[in-house]
Design an enzyme around this catalytic site. Structure first.
Site, PDB file in Angstrom:
ATOM      1  N   TYR A 155      -3.009 -55.697 -15.638  1.00 34.24           N
ATOM      2  CA  TYR A 155      -3.551 -55.868 -16.885  1.00 34.24           C
ATOM      3  C   TYR A 155      -4.467 -53.933 -17.004  1.00 34.24           C
ATOM      4  O   TYR A 155      -4.054 -53.946 -17.769  1.00 34.24           O
ATOM      5  CB  TYR A 155      -5.003 -56.488 -16.163  1.00 34.24           C
ATOM      6  CG  TYR A 155      -6.139 -56.229 -16.807  1.00 34.24           C
ATOM      7  CD1 TYR A 155      -6.049 -56.894 -18.467  1.00 34.24           C
ATOM      8  CD2 TYR A 155      -7.374 -55.227 -17.390  1.00 34.24           C
ATOM      9  CE1 TYR A 155      -7.225 -56.793 -19.415  1.00 34.24           C
ATOM     10  CE2 TYR A 155      -8.709 -55.541 -18.410  1.00 34.24           C
ATOM     11  CZ  TYR A 155      -8.531 -55.956 -19.219  1.00 34.24           C
ATOM     12  OH  TYR A 155      -9.208 -56.294 -19.779  1.00 34.24           O
ATOM     13  N   LYS A 159      -3.341 -52.285 -20.534  1.00 30.92           N
ATOM     14  CA  LYS A 159      -4.503 -51.155 -21.360  1.00 30.92           C
ATOM     15  C   LYS A 159      -3.625 -50.190 -21.322  1.00 30.92           C
ATOM     16  O   LYS A 159      -4.140 -49.242 -22.542  1.00 30.92           O
ATOM     17  CB  LYS A 159      -5.685 -51.571 -21.022  1.00 30.92           C
ATOM     18  CG  LYS A 159      -6.582 -52.842 -20.698  1.00 30.92           C
ATOM     19  CD  LYS A 159      -6.193 -53.287 -22.140  1.00 30.92           C
ATOM     20  CE  LYS A 159      -6.606 -54.868 -22.310  1.00 30.92           C
ATOM     21  NZ  LYS A 159      -6.905 -55.446 -23.981  1.00 30.92           N
ATOM     22  N   THR A 190     -17.952 -62.561 -22.221  1.00 29.67           N
ATOM     23  CA  THR A 190     -16.723 -63.294 -22.854  1.00 29.67           C
ATOM     24  C   THR A 190     -16.208 -64.494 -22.347  1.00 29.67           C
ATOM     25  O   THR A 190     -16.693 -64.666 -21.023  1.00 29.67           O
ATOM     26  CB  THR A 190     -15.707 -62.672 -23.462  1.00 29.67           C
ATOM     27  OG1 THR A 190     -14.726 -61.866 -22.401  1.00 29.67           O
ATOM     28  CG2 THR A 190     -16.078 -61.287 -24.216  1.00 29.67           C
TER      29      THR A 190
END
Length: 268
Positions: A155, A159, A190
């Site tokens: 991840y 990014k 989220t």
């Protein structure tokens, strides 16, 4: 008159999370919005919500790591609204693992969605956005492109790559009058964050809320962000008020990266 009146935006990952916040924010500021999601029904739910508020929106769907999805989404946007001025790339996934426990398949999954998906969207959209008098691309990256938690090697890599991609695209697209910026949120409330909170807690609703609240304390403002707070920054970068901002990364992190971890001791 709203700042984005007459503009048309395509939001990848616009059916949930930060992308949903961006879709609504762009619509509030006057843009027509093509809401992309992996699931058409979910994307249509957000598009219908925008239309119910008096905005203009359509839904498009498909896996973002497949080139045809972006090609079809751009074509559908132009067919519906006649133009495309703004691309927001928000589709992303979170997976956990270090360089040993992360499998090749998991690595490919994360990089395909989070990084390749952004490239494919830009590749399809930019030939049309270049025709706009005020084109803009906003890439949703993360503070984890600059700093990292443990066990998120794929991840964080994905990014960090978006920061580099945004800078490179900003230089290339300046010749066409198109601005390209990245937005780096901290923790945002989220579905993806809540899924992670469930994974790292006892999984109960109370445990999830406690974990999210605890993560919020790492931010100087003492809480996580809402999707609307990030969406408003994305809408700002999309419009003329940000006309001299390109190649930048805007942190929407509540002071997360401003704080040094070492705390001063309490005075006696």
């Amino acid at each position: 008159m709203s700042e984005l009146d007459g503009c048309v935006a395509l939001v990848t990952g616009g059916s949930s999370g930060i992308g949903e916040g961006a879709s609504y924010a762009l619509a509030r500021h006057g843009a027509a919005v093509a809401v992309h999601g992996r699931d058409l029904a979910e994307a249509e739910g957000v598009a219908a919500g925008i239309r119910a508020l008096g905005g203009r929106a359509i839904a498009v769907a498909g896996p973002i790591d497949v080139a045809q999805t972006s090609i079809d989404a751009v074509a559908a946007t132009v067919a519906a609204f006649g133009r495309l001025d703004v691309l927001v790339t928000s589709a992303g996934i979170q997976r956990y693992g270090d360089a040993v426990s992360t499998t090749e398949a998991l690595w490919d999954e994360v990089l395909d969605v989070n990084t390749k998906g952004v490239f494919l969207a830009a590749n399809a959209a930019l030939p049309v956005i270049r025709q706009s008098p005020g084109g803009s691309v906003v890439i949703v990256a993360s503070v984890q492109g600059s700093a990292s938690q443990a066990n998120v090697v794929a991840y964080t890599t994905s990014k960090g790559a978006l920061h580099s991609m945004g800078r490179a695209m900003a230089i290339d697209e300046a010749a066409y009058g198109v601005r390209v910026n990245t937005v780096s949120p901290g923790s945002v409330d989220t579905p993806m964050l809540r899924h992670s909170a469930a994974e790292w807690s006892d999984g109960t609703p109370e445990g999830v809320e406690r974990t999210i609240a605890n993560w919020g304390t790492a931010h100087a403002l003492g809480r996580v962000a809402s999707i609307d707070e990030v969406g408003e920054v994305i809408a700002f970068l999309s419009g003329s008020r940000a006309s001299f901002i390109t190649g930048s990364d805007v942190r929407v992190d509540g002071g997360l990266l401003a704080r040094i971890a070492a705390a001063l001791p309490e005075k006696e």
